[in-house]
Write an enzyme that holds these catalytic residues in place. Structure first.
Site, short mmCIF file in Angstrom:
data_model
loop_
_atom_site.label_atom_id
_atom_site.label_comp_id
_atom_site.label_asym_id
_atom_site.label_seq_id
_atom_site.Cartn_x
_atom_site.Cartn_y
_atom_site.Cartn_z
N LYS A 1 -0.56 4.29 8.10
CA LYS A 1 -0.67 2.88 7.70
C LYS A 1 0.33 2.00 8.46
O LYS A 1 0.28 0.79 8.41
CB LYS A 1 -0.46 2.75 6.19
CG LYS A 1 -1.56 3.43 5.36
CD LYS A 1 -1.31 3.27 3.87
CE LYS A 1 -2.21 4.13 3.00
NZ LYS A 1 -3.52 3.49 2.74
N LYS B 1 0.87 -1.18 0.00
CA LYS B 1 0.00 0.00 0.00
C LYS B 1 0.90 1.23 0.00
O LYS B 1 2.12 1.10 0.19
CB LYS B 1 -0.91 0.01 1.24
CG LYS B 1 -0.14 -0.21 2.54
CD LYS B 1 -1.05 -0.33 3.75
CE LYS B 1 -1.76 -1.65 3.88
NZ LYS B 1 -3.19 -1.60 3.63
N ARG B 2 0.33 2.41 -0.19
CA ARG B 2 1.15 3.61 -0.12
C ARG B 2 1.85 3.72 1.23
O ARG B 2 1.34 3.23 2.25
CB ARG B 2 0.26 4.86 -0.35
CG ARG B 2 -0.09 5.07 -1.80
CD ARG B 2 1.14 5.26 -2.65
NE ARG B 2 1.72 6.55 -2.46
CZ ARG B 2 1.56 7.59 -3.25
NH1 ARG B 2 0.84 7.47 -4.35
NH2 ARG B 2 2.12 8.74 -2.99
C1 26W Z 1 -4.52 16.12 -2.32
C2 26W Z 1 -4.23 14.96 -3.04
C3 26W Z 1 -4.96 13.73 -2.65
C4 26W Z 1 -5.01 12.69 -3.54
C5 26W Z 1 -5.69 11.54 -3.22
C6 26W Z 1 -5.59 13.63 -1.43
C7 26W Z 1 -6.27 12.49 -1.10
C8 26W Z 1 -6.31 11.44 -2.00
C9 26W Z 1 -7.11 10.20 -1.71
C10 26W Z 1 -8.35 10.55 -0.93
C11 26W Z 1 -6.32 9.15 -1.06
C12 26W Z 1 -6.94 7.78 -1.19
O1 26W Z 1 -6.65 7.09 -2.13
N1 26W Z 1 -7.76 7.38 -0.21
C13 26W Z 1 -8.14 6.00 -0.10
O2 26W Z 1 -9.34 5.75 -0.80
C14 26W Z 1 -9.61 4.36 -0.82
C15 26W Z 1 -10.82 4.16 -1.69
O3 26W Z 1 -11.96 4.65 -1.08
C16 26W Z 1 -9.81 3.83 0.59
O4 26W Z 1 -10.00 2.45 0.53
C17 26W Z 1 -8.59 4.16 1.44
O5 26W Z 1 -8.83 3.79 2.78
C18 26W Z 1 -8.28 5.63 1.36
O6 26W Z 1 -7.07 5.92 2.04
#
Ligand code: 26W
Length: 809
Positions: free
Chosen positions: A551, A545-546
């Protein structure tokens, strides 16, 4: 009719190789064969694609559009073959022609047009939409450079550009006729017309041409092909026009460069909004081009007034990233279609639905007002008006919230709060797992929930079992089908039929064999890519995962270091050998995450080369984790690490993929882990650590003391002191980890959860020793994973939010 016989497929391959490359198939390279097979499959897909589009035009069903800055679609050839019902014939044909199917499929670049969970979820959703015969399409950006390619140099992450388009990409069809212009900058004038109405003049703008590239989204054996439309930014001037202008003037060059940047690269960041200006331009580029297309199609297909838009169109916005779509829709309805504010608002708020994917504060987008004002002056005016009216509404109708207005406003303290814009402008707001939605309702968005209780709802995430089981793990898929028939492919809940096999020793043996083969394959890959030999009899313990503090990859490596310390003290310690496997990219600017990568790599190289511990543990950090690497790792996993601090992981989706492939979860009560536990029940999942309420209490009461744990738990003292004292090398960075944990009082409770984590892993060890205990648990996990198919999730979105109907044949 698709190609149903091996001979027919062979004939097609021969013909295509001749026409594309003017050669005999025996002389063709893998790359050439890849393009040949793509061309054959695409021709078949195109017939269904035109038919589907025609049906949508004729029947005018309500359509859902999924707007997302990210789509991590993965490689498409093999999954398209599966969905077209042609994988077996293609594989046989290739083998008969002396090619290796896997090698051909691996010729395809993996389009990394996303960061992680959110982007991959979007791709799973498109697959399920098409498979369930729903009229639903994606809109995104065709970034020239996807997620960076990660390399480790001396244990440090370095980033290389991922130019995935260097060779022709066979799945995207450019459609210049449907290009549309997007306007940036300029000035806005309001003209009062004779009839008293107001005309908006937006002048002196910088225009960018948005050119769509359509990627087919093939449903599973149902002849439905939907569309993922990816926009590319280009200069609006034709080459001819450009020649008239002074070509290559500095100004022109600069303008071209700034246009190229818009669809130039994906932001490799999933928590911080850096590079704000460009990011806003990308976001507006996506929403303006997509809405233009949606409205044009609506008019063409329906010949109805735009008053009826919400009856025919619903737009899901994937996190706040596309939330400028809300003011953009208002702009189109008012400035281009002549609606008044109230009518336009009524339409807009009945079209949009918003999904939240995170409660991390640093990930909540806020744009400086002055940037929006300069870049998008008309949008700025509209957001101002939305804010003004919303605050007025609060003031007059919700006296109980008067002192909360600054916390709720769309614009406050010089910033546009995108989540507030999204909530105010949508008819639905959803979280992605039960706990996450509850946190939104009762904590993060409490006041909005009070205002709009009916808007909030939960849609627990899911994954497509076609890619993540049928395609990634064909041996397991075949074994399941052999046992319970193939109905599970259409109805994944039928996987529960496996529950009757938990004591079927012949079946358990076969299951063990499948896992072992998958582990062997991964071991080979590990050997080829890292030179390290791992034992396929060891427990494959996987965290992919990232890289993020929440995490807690750090907790995992602390456990590894602890085991290593134990083994050094007692080389004969009786533990089941383990291979710890990591895959993770860190955002390039996330310093602490990169230190953790360096630490894992350093610990790995010490442990892997220490003869004293007799190969009892190995640590493998695979480079460049992405969708196609996930497809290799997941089928081989025994243990799935889902160890986020409770309350922080919105859902997780890797947890579901690993469960579906028979890995047992070591996890906190966080995100969808909780719902996985509800399905399989103790003791078929290994739960440890603080619960969300406990984490909240510690924060509220400020009663947690990390130093105390550091001083009292000897195992932790030892690990921390090793970091501080340079036992893993003299590099200063590990000292930083030590100081960081103590000086910030360990905000993610790594030290606090350590003890219960270690104990849980001791149980894992005990369980694994006795395969008669372990194997039934893996069966139970696979059997209950059907709930986490994205087919279920999409069904819930379709009936609960979108109100769309399946296409009937
Ligand atoms: C500001 C840039 C940025 C880019 C991407 C901010 C936030 C994000 C996403 C919200 C990060 C992300 O991928 N979140 C994940 O989304 C998944 C799908 O719903 C969840 O399963 C993960 O728990 C969540 O961390």
């Amino acid at each position: 009719m698709t190609i149903k016989s091996v001979d027919e497929f062979i004939q097609n391959i021969k013909k295509k190789t001749k026409s594309l490359y003017d050669k005999q198939v025996e002389k063709a390279s893998n790359t050439e064969l890849y393009y040949v097979v793509c061309a054959i499959v695409k021709e078949e897909i195109e017939k269904d694609w035109s038919k589907t589009n025609r049906e949508y035009q004729e029947q005018q069903p309500k359509q859902v559009y999924y707007l997302s800055m990210e789509f991590l679609i993965g490689r498409l050839l093999e999954s398209n073959l599966i969905n077209m019902g042609m994988r077996e014939v293609c594989n046989e044909a290739l083998k008969k022609l002396n090619f290796t199917p896997k090698e051909i499929y691996e010729e395809e670049p993996d389009p990394g047009l996303g960061n992680g969970g959110l982007g991959r979820l979007a791709a799973c959703f498109l697959d399920s939409l098409a498979t369930l015969s729903y009229p639903g399409h994606g809109f995104g950006i065709r970034y020239q450079y996807g997620m960076f390619e990660q390399r480790f140099i001396n244990g440090y992450q370095t980033e290389l550009p991922d130019y995935w388009l260097k060779d022709p990409y066979p799945w995207g069809t450019r459609n210049e006729q449907a290009a549309t212009e997007v306007k940036f900058g300029g000035t806005v004038r309001m003209l009062e017309l004779d009839d008293g109405s107001i005309e908006i003049k937006h002048e002196y703008t910088d225009n960018v041409l948005a050119v769509p590239y359509n990627v087919p989204i093939v449903g599973y054996e149902n002849e439905i092909v939907n569309t993922l439309c990816l926009w590319k930014a280009e200069s609006p001037l034709s080459p001819k026009e450009r020649n008239y202008q002074e070509l290559l003037s500095n100004e022109q060059l600069e303008r071209d460069h700034s246009i190229d940047q818009i669809s130039g690269m994906l932001y490799p960041n999933d928590s911080d909004d850096e590079g704000k200006m460009l990011r806003i331009r990308q976001q507006y580029f996506l929403v303006a081009s997509s809405l233009a297309k949606i409205v044009t199609d609506f008019k063409e297909n329906n010949r109805l007034s735009l008053h009826h838009l919400p009856e025919k169109v619903v737009i899901q916005i994937n996190d706040t990233h596309p939330s400028l779509a809300i003011p953009e829709m208002m702009r189109m309805l008012m400035d281009e279609e002549g609606f008044g504010w109230d009518e336009a608002w009524e339409i807009t708020t009945n079209v949009f639905a918003y999904t939240n994917h995170t409660t991390l504060h640093e990930a909540l987008e806020k744009w400086p007002v002055h940037m929006i004002e300069t870049l998008l002056p008309r949008i700025h005016m509209i957001i101002n008006e939305i804010n003004e009216r919303f605050c007025q509404h609060l003031w007059h109708n919700h006296p109980e919230l008067r002192d909360k207005i600054p916390d709720l406003a769309v614009i406050a303290y010089g910033q546009v709060h995108m989540a507030h814009l999204a909530i105010v402008g949508s008819f639905s707001v959803n979280g992605v797992a039960n706990l996450h939605t509850e946190i939104l309702k009762n904590q993060e968005m409490k006041n909005f929930y009070h205002l709009y209780p009916d808007r909030f709802n939960n849609k627990t995430n899911g994954i497509t079992h076609r890619r993540w089981l049928l395609m990634a793990n064909p041996e397991l898929a075949d074994l399941i089908t052999e046992k319970i028939g193939n109905q599970w492919i259409d109805r994944p809940r039928e996987l529960t039929n496996l529950l009757r096999c938990t004591e079927d020793s012949a079946f358990l043996d076969k299951l063990a064999k499948v896992k072992k083969n998958n582990k062997q394959k991964l071991a080979n890959y590990i050997h080829e890519t890292t030179g390290i030999t791992v034992d396929e009899h060891s427990i494959f313990d996987v965290q992919i995962k990232r890289l993020h503090e929440y995490k807690r990859q750090l907790l995992n490596i602390f456990h590894v270091i602890y085991l290593y310390n134990e083994l050094k003290a007692n080389p004969n310690l009786d533990i089941v050998p383990r291979t710890f496997i990591f895959g993770a990219k860190a955002a390039p600017s996330y310093y602490f995450a990169k230190e953790v990568i360096k630490l894992i790599n350093t610990v790995a190289s010490i442990i892997n080369h220490d003869p004293e511990i007799k190969d009892k543990i190995k640590v493998i950090f695979l480079e460049n984790y992405n969708t196609s690497l996930a497809e290799k790792i997941i089928p081989a996993a025994d243990v799935s690490e889902q160890i986020s601090t409770a309350g922080k992981e919105a859902s997780g989706t890797g947890n579901m993929k690993l469960m579906m492939n028979g890995a047992l979860t070591v996890g906190t009560l966080d995100g969808a882990n909780i719902e996985m536990k509800d399905q399989v029940e103790d003791p078929n999942i290994f739960i440890f650590g603080l619960r969300e309420e406990e984490v909240s209490d510690y924060h509220r009461n400020q009663s947690y003391n990390a130093k105390e744990i550091y001083q009292t738990d000897e195992r932790i003292t030892e690990i921390m002191d090793e970091l501080r004292d340079g036992v893993f090398g003299q590099d200063v960075e590990f000292k930083d980890i030590y100081y960081h944990l103590l000086s910030t009082n360990d905000p993610y409770f790594i030290l606090k959860d350590f003890q219960s984590y270690v104990e849980t892993h001791q149980q894992v060890d005990q369980n694994y020793r006795n395969q008669a205990i372990w194997l039934p648990k893996t069966v139970i996990n696979i059997a209950h994973s059907g709930k986490f198919s994205s087919d279920r999730t999409i069904q819930e979105y379709a009936s609960g939010i979108w109100k769309i109907e399946k296409q009937v044949k």
